[in-house]
Design a protein around this motif. Structure first.
Motif, PDB file in Angstrom:
ATOM      1  N   LYS A 158      10.609   4.180  -7.584  1.00 10.61           N
ATOM      2  CA  LYS A 158      10.094   4.294  -6.208  1.00 10.61           C
ATOM      3  C   LYS A 158       9.058   3.216  -5.913  1.00 10.61           C
ATOM      4  CE  LYS A 158      10.671   9.192  -5.345  1.00 10.61           C
ATOM      5  NZ  LYS A 158      10.002  10.453  -5.719  1.00 10.61           N
ATOM      6  N   VAL A 159       8.165   2.996  -6.859  1.00 10.54           N
ATOM      7  CA  VAL A 159       7.105   1.995  -6.645  1.00 10.54           C
ATOM      8  C   VAL A 159       7.718   0.596  -6.458  1.00 10.54           C
ATOM      9  CG1 VAL A 159       5.143   0.804  -7.733  1.00 10.54           C
ATOM     10  CG2 VAL A 159       5.311   3.299  -7.843  1.00 10.54           C
ATOM     11  N   VAL A 160       8.673   0.256  -7.323  1.00 10.58           N
ATOM     12  CA  VAL A 160       9.297  -1.066  -7.205  1.00 10.58           C
ATOM     13  C   VAL A 160      10.067  -1.167  -5.884  1.00 10.58           C
ATOM     14  CG1 VAL A 160      10.999  -2.657  -8.205  1.00 10.58           C
ATOM     15  CG2 VAL A 160       9.402  -1.438  -9.700  1.00 10.58           C
ATOM     16  N   ALA A 161      10.790  -0.096  -5.542  1.00 12.05           N
ATOM     17  CA  ALA A 161      11.557  -0.099  -4.281  1.00 12.05           C
ATOM     18  C   ALA A 161      10.610  -0.239  -3.097  1.00 12.05           C
ATOM     19  CB  ALA A 161      12.390   1.169  -4.172  1.00 12.05           C
ATOM     20  N   GLN A 162       9.486   0.457  -3.151  1.00 11.76           N
ATOM     21  CA  GLN A 162       8.513   0.356  -2.061  1.00 11.76           C
ATOM     22  C   GLN A 162       7.956  -1.059  -1.961  1.00 11.76           C
ATOM     23  OE1 GLN A 162       6.397   3.794  -3.080  1.00 11.76           O
ATOM     24  NE2 GLN A 162       6.849   4.873  -1.167  1.00 11.76           N
ATOM     25  N   GLY A 163       7.658  -1.625  -3.108  1.00 12.00           N
ATOM     26  CA  GLY A 163       7.158  -3.005  -3.134  1.00 12.00           C
ATOM     27  C   GLY A 163       8.145  -3.973  -2.515  1.00 12.00           C
ATOM     28  N   LEU A 164       9.413  -3.769  -2.823  1.00 16.72           N
ATOM     29  CA  LEU A 164      10.441  -4.686  -2.304  1.00 16.72           C
ATOM     30  C   LEU A 164      10.724  -4.458  -0.820  1.00 16.72           C
ATOM     31  CD1 LEU A 164      12.886  -4.694  -5.344  1.00 16.72           C
ATOM     32  CD2 LEU A 164      11.849  -6.739  -4.336  1.00 16.72           C
ATOM     33  N   SER A 165      10.299  -3.303  -0.304  1.00 20.77           N
ATOM     34  CA  SER A 165      10.565  -3.048   1.120  1.00 20.77           C
ATOM     35  C   SER A 165       9.355  -3.360   1.997  1.00 20.77           C
ATOM     36  CB  SER A 165      11.022  -1.593   1.318  1.00 20.77           C
ATOM     37  OG  SER A 165       9.967  -0.732   0.946  1.00 20.77           O
ATOM     38  N   ILE A 166       8.330  -3.958   1.408  1.00 20.37           N
ATOM     39  CA  ILE A 166       7.159  -4.373   2.202  1.00 20.37           C
ATOM     40  C   ILE A 166       7.613  -5.345   3.288  1.00 20.37           C
ATOM     41  CG2 ILE A 166       5.058  -5.797   2.112  1.00 20.37           C
ATOM     42  CD1 ILE A 166       4.581  -4.541  -0.711  1.00 20.37           C
ATOM     43  N   SER A 167       7.105  -5.136   4.479  1.00 17.44           N
ATOM     44  CA  SER A 167       7.520  -5.983   5.610  1.00 17.44           C
ATOM     45  C   SER A 167       6.816  -7.333   5.556  1.00 17.44           C
ATOM     46  CB  SER A 167       7.186  -5.272   6.925  1.00 17.44           C
ATOM     47  OG  SER A 167       7.103  -6.221   7.961  1.00 17.44           O
ATOM     48  N   GLU A 168       7.608  -8.357   5.649  1.00 16.93           N
ATOM     49  CA  GLU A 168       7.054  -9.707   5.569  1.00 16.93           C
ATOM     50  C   GLU A 168       6.115 -10.008   6.742  1.00 16.93           C
ATOM     51  OE1 GLU A 168       9.313 -13.655   3.989  1.00 16.93           O
ATOM     52  OE2 GLU A 168      10.515 -11.903   4.451  1.00 16.93           O
ATOM     53  N   GLU A 169       6.432  -9.415   7.901  1.00 20.41           N
ATOM     54  CA  GLU A 169       5.652  -9.719   9.107  1.00 20.41           C
ATOM     55  C   GLU A 169       4.339  -8.937   9.148  1.00 20.41           C
ATOM     56  OE1 GLU A 169       9.212  -8.828   9.888  1.00 20.41           O
ATOM     57  OE2 GLU A 169       9.451 -10.932   9.306  1.00 20.41           O
ATOM     58  N   ASP A 170       4.445  -7.626   8.849  1.00 21.75           N
ATOM     59  CA  ASP A 170       3.306  -6.749   9.140  1.00 21.75           C
ATOM     60  C   ASP A 170       2.272  -6.646   8.018  1.00 21.75           C
ATOM     61  OD1 ASP A 170       4.877  -6.366  11.320  1.00 21.75           O
ATOM     62  OD2 ASP A 170       5.698  -4.449  10.643  1.00 21.75           O
ATOM     63  N   ALA A 171       2.710  -6.884   6.787  1.00 18.01           N
ATOM     64  CA  ALA A 171       1.825  -6.576   5.666  1.00 18.01           C
ATOM     65  C   ALA A 171       0.651  -7.545   5.567  1.00 18.01           C
ATOM     66  CB  ALA A 171       2.624  -6.603   4.373  1.00 18.01           C
ATOM     67  N   ASP A 172      -0.444  -7.070   4.905  1.00 16.46           N
ATOM     68  CA  ASP A 172      -1.568  -7.968   4.662  1.00 16.46           C
ATOM     69  C   ASP A 172      -1.244  -8.897   3.487  1.00 16.46           C
ATOM     70  OD1 ASP A 172      -2.047  -6.620   2.208  1.00 16.46           O
ATOM     71  OD2 ASP A 172      -3.274  -5.132   3.246  1.00 16.46           O
ATOM     72  N   ALA A 173      -2.147  -9.828   3.256  1.00 11.49           N
ATOM     73  CA  ALA A 173      -1.877 -10.863   2.249  1.00 11.49           C
ATOM     74  C   ALA A 173      -1.609 -10.258   0.870  1.00 11.49           C
ATOM     75  CB  ALA A 173      -3.054 -11.836   2.184  1.00 11.49           C
ATOM     76  N   GLY A 174      -2.377  -9.216   0.519  1.00  8.20           N
ATOM     77  CA  GLY A 174      -2.207  -8.592  -0.798  1.00  8.20           C
ATOM     78  C   GLY A 174      -0.817  -8.004  -0.968  1.00  8.20           C
ATOM     79  N   LYS A 175      -0.356  -7.340   0.069  1.00  4.67           N
ATOM     80  CA  LYS A 175       0.966  -6.706   0.029  1.00  4.67           C
ATOM     81  C   LYS A 175       2.065  -7.764  -0.020  1.00  4.67           C
ATOM     82  CE  LYS A 175       0.312  -2.211   0.073  1.00  4.67           C
ATOM     83  NZ  LYS A 175      -0.267  -1.517   1.223  1.00  4.67           N
ATOM     84  N   LYS A 176       1.853  -8.820   0.742  1.00 10.52           N
ATOM     85  CA  LYS A 176       2.853  -9.901   0.737  1.00 10.52           C
ATOM     86  C   LYS A 176       2.970 -10.521  -0.656  1.00 10.52           C
ATOM     87  CE  LYS A 176       2.568 -11.291   5.536  1.00 10.52           C
ATOM     88  NZ  LYS A 176       1.886 -12.205   6.430  1.00 10.52           N
ATOM     89  N   THR A 177       1.835 -10.572  -1.337  1.00  8.29           N
ATOM     90  CA  THR A 177       1.857 -11.111  -2.698  1.00  8.29           C
ATOM     91  C   THR A 177       2.698 -10.216  -3.612  1.00  8.29           C
ATOM     92  OG1 THR A 177      -0.316 -12.059  -2.337  1.00  8.29           O
ATOM     93  CG2 THR A 177       0.391 -11.833  -4.621  1.00  8.29           C
TER      94      THR A 177
END
Lengths: 188, 572
Positions: A117-136
């Motif tokens: 779930k954690v990996v899937a959630q990480g891979l579904s982070i939105s490129e547009e909306d997320a902050d820099a940390g999440k994009k990383t």
């Protein structure tokens, strides 16, 4: 592998690990074999677990069994552009925090289903909306997934025991009916 | 030279010297040695023995640390050669690295080289299409360069001669502009490539053709090739590593071992040619000065006849550096044109598309060639606002792939049992004829020398307006043909690559009828020094659109026989 072999020999001569100065907050020593990445032994273990979550063990061995993390590190260290290398290292460093945020615990403490779930959630982070940390985190996981798949499918194990690779591919047939091909199902 | 004595001179004297052990030099050596001529072959690089020196040939994909990819470090250190499609982890060792052998780019030029025995014959794309009189008559008809001093009928028997020995797979297509040759069975075009052939016929009648490209691979007559120790091509498509079957033609697998077997060939490796020795009293060339690549000592070798086959631009360099009071501007350079009228093939444009039809079919196995469009533009008459035209490659392929969107067991199952098929992917690239011009030239640097004391080559070659127009025309015409065939998602490209990356650089020592406007005569002899022959890319008066290697091989064999018949041969 000359550089890595040289480092290994040096380690033997000096009676221990070859260390390079660490410039981040990690107390642990940086693995000198990957000089473009600030990666420690425990980060390498974490990477192995992430790879093993992307391609888990079963009837057929998984990414962890094949130590695909070593291949990922070689490729990121040697073949990936510098900015991507930075994202990769940062993402790997920050991944346990991301795991805590998403699942309440360090990645290594999670059950396989929660790891997935954690990996899937990480891979579904939105490129547009997320902050820099999440994009990383997203970029780190994309790189990791890409090389996990490549390292796994192009491993000696898969290419000899599971889907044998043939140096001689056979004579060309330019019109093969797809429904005439019968590949026995490989049960992962 | 110190310690120079009569014995040493005798030991260093041969009947013929061939400079360069690559595709064209090895053909000259093979013909000469086979007919009893004591021949010294000079190679600047190391030896690469067939079977023994192909370290990667049987390596499996997982045995390459980066699975074939180039590392950042290699790309940064070698920006030029890294742009070559074949410079990959499995074949890097056969390419010249940028820093080892610098040259001066007065204009951007990607000079791709292979400094070893066999040269680039280990690395070539193995495409072997004959020229026709549509090509040889080009300069005369369209008013550029100078008229070729030969026509198809003079070279045709030599095409047959080299095709038979090298092994050429292809079909007899009956096309006037792409003459048939001595063919072994052809590989197969696939169902979509055949569909496209039918579409061309339907929309363009008999004016445009796409055929199976002829390639230098053994597909039959196996007992004959056994004499060379070569076997049938196994369609491995790992040719750039060197072939353990000798399935494709390379100097290493074919012509050089054949020459060696006669006992008449001496191979001198690690010998960088400095210049050709011209004897004013005798009025001819008498030998070659080399610099040992390792010791950097200069040595001299002597012969009655000298073949210069150092690869197009290096042949120019050697002749330019061969100065004497008779030839202050380079050997044979009375016209002042040595190094000028360099041309190449324009590979800048390409096109890709998809085809949704024939979706029930795919392909299996391997194939070391593809489809080929012979030139159709301006063929019978001038019909566009640019001169000449282009040939093109053509391929249709599709792949079975895994949907990689998931993770965990579903991803693993999908990777192991890929369920998806792409549409048929259609691709083509252009090979445009460029017009040789005096302003496209190579020259010697006056300031800079290499590690062996030889002036660096300055390359001054660029595209012109004719090339730009041709790129647009290729894109338009291919788009039109692809649309008519029902292909979709059509995308044209212009990768803006520098000249040189085509690895078809030609000219600088061109053939012609008149010593005032050319360097070589119809038999490849320097007009002004007729015991020196040039039969590699340097001799080319124009470039046509075909991959040039087959023509160099035929030229080398023909010139070797001319030399054997017409030169004065001493005893060794």
């Amino acid at each position: 592998m000359h550089r890595r072999e040289a480092l290994k020999s040096l380690a033997i001569l000096t009676g221990g690990a070859v260390l390079v100065p660490s410039c981040n907050f990690e107390k642990e020593d940086i693995l000198a074999a990957y000089q473009n990445l600030n990666v420690t032994e425990s980060m390498c273990k974490l990477l192995a677990q992430i790879a093993d979550t992307i391609i888990p063990p079963g009837n057929i061995q998984g990414a962890g069994d094949l130590a695909v993390q070593d291949f990922i590190l070689v490729m990121v260290n040697d073949c990936v552009q510098a900015d991507q290398q930075g994202m990769f290292t940062k993402g790997l460093q920050g991944f346990d925090n991301f795991s805590k945020e998403e699942a309440g615990s360090k990645f290594s403490k999670l059950e396989p289903a929660d790891k997935e779930k954690v990996v899937a959630q990480g891979l579904s982070i939105s490129e547009e909306d997320a902050d820099a940390g999440k994009k990383t985190i997203l970029e780190f996981l994309r790189i990791t997934k890409r090389f996990t798949i490549q390292g796994y499918m192009m491993s000696e194990y898969i290419m000899t025991q599971v889907k044998p690779y043939h140096l001689i591919p056979g004579e060309y047939n330019g019109a093969v009916l797809i429904n005439s091909i019968s590949n026995p199902k490989i049960n992962g | 030279m110190a310690n120079f004595n009569i014995d040493a001179t005798a030991e260093r004297t041969f009947q013929a010297i061939v400079i360069g052990s690559g595709l064209s030099g090895s053909w000259a050596a093979k013909e000469l040695c086979e007919h009893g001529v004591k021949t010294l072959v000079i190679e600047r690089g190391r030896d690469v023995k067939h079977l023994h020196d192909y370290p990667t040939t049987n390596m499996l994909p997982y045995e390459f640390e980066h699975r074939g990819q180039l590392t950042n470090q290699i790309k940064e250190e070698n920006p030029v050669v890294s742009r070559c499609y074949a410079f990959r982890e499995d074949a890097m060792h056969f390419f010249v690295k940028d820093k080892e052998h610098p040259y001066v780019q007065d204009k951007p030029f990607d000079w791709i080289r292979g400094y070893q025995v066999g040269g680039k014959s280990l690395l070539w794309a193995r495409q072997v299409q004959r020229w026709s009189d549509f090509d040889f008559e080009g300069p005369a008809r369209d008013g550029f360069a100078v008229d070729w001093p030969i026509r198809y009928k003079e070279i045709a028997p030599w095409y047959s001669h080299v095709e038979k020995f090298a092994g050429v797979s292809g079909n007899k297509d009956g096309l006037a502009n792409l003459p048939d040759g001595e063919f072994l069975p052809g590989f197969e075009l696939n169902i979509v490539e055949k569909y496209f052939q039918e579409q061309l016929k339907k929309h363009y009648g008999d004016t445009r053709h796409m055929i199976l490209a002829r390639c230098a691979h053994i597909t039959g007559n196996l007992e004959y090739y056994q004499q060379q120790g070569r076997a049938k091509c196994q369609s491995r498509n790992l040719c750039h590593r060197g072939c353990p079957f000798g399935g494709y033609f390379s100097a290493n697998a074919s012509t050089l071992p054949w020459a060696e077997k006669t006992g008449n060939m001496t191979l001198r490796t690690h010998a960088v040619v400095h210049s050709i020795i011209y004897d004013e009293a005798k009025g001819k060339a008498t030998g070659v000065r080399i610099v040992d690549a390792n010791t950097k000592q200069m040595e001299e070798y002597f012969a009655d006849v000298i073949f210069v086959n150092a690869a197009a631009l290096n042949t120019n360099l050697i002749l330019l550096n061969s100065t004497s009071s008779r030839f202050p501007n380079g050997l044979g350079n009375d016209s002042g044109l040595l190094g000028k009228y360099v041309a190449f093939h324009n590979y800048r444009a390409g096109i890709s598309a998809e085809y949704e039809g024939h979706s029930e079919y795919t392909t299996s196995g391997g194939r070391p060639t593809s489809g080929y469009f012979p030139r159709f533009r301006n063929l019978y008459k001038q019909e566009t606002d640019f001169l000449r035209g282009y040939a093109a490659g053509f391929t249709a392929s599709r792949s079975n792939y895994a949907d990689q969107s998931g993770i965990g067991m579903p991803l693993k199952e999908e990777l192991l049992n890929p369920s998806k098929y792409s549409n048929w992917n259609i691709g083509s690239h252009m090979m445009g004829e460029t017009i040789p011009k005096e302003t496209n030239f190579v020259a010697l640097s006056k300031e800079e020398k290499d590690a062996w004391g030889i002036p660096l080559l300055k390359v001054n070659v660029e595209y012109d307006d004719n090339d730009e127009k041709m790129i647009k025309d290729y894109q338009q015409q291919m788009t039109e043909m692809f649309e008519k065939a029902g292909f979709t998602n059509i995308r044209v490209r212009d990768d803006k690559r520098a000249p040189g990356l085509d690895i078809h650089e030609m000219g600088g020592v061109r053939m012609g009828k008149d010593p005032k406007t050319s360097l070589l005569n119809k038999d490849h002899q320097l007009h002004a020094c007729p015991n020196v022959y040039v039969t590699d890319g340097a001799c080319m008066t124009s470039t046509s659109t075909q991959n040039p290697s087959l023509t160099y091989m035929a030229f080398a064999a023909r010139a070797a026989h001319h030399a054997m018949k017409n030169q004065k041969w001493g005893k060794v």
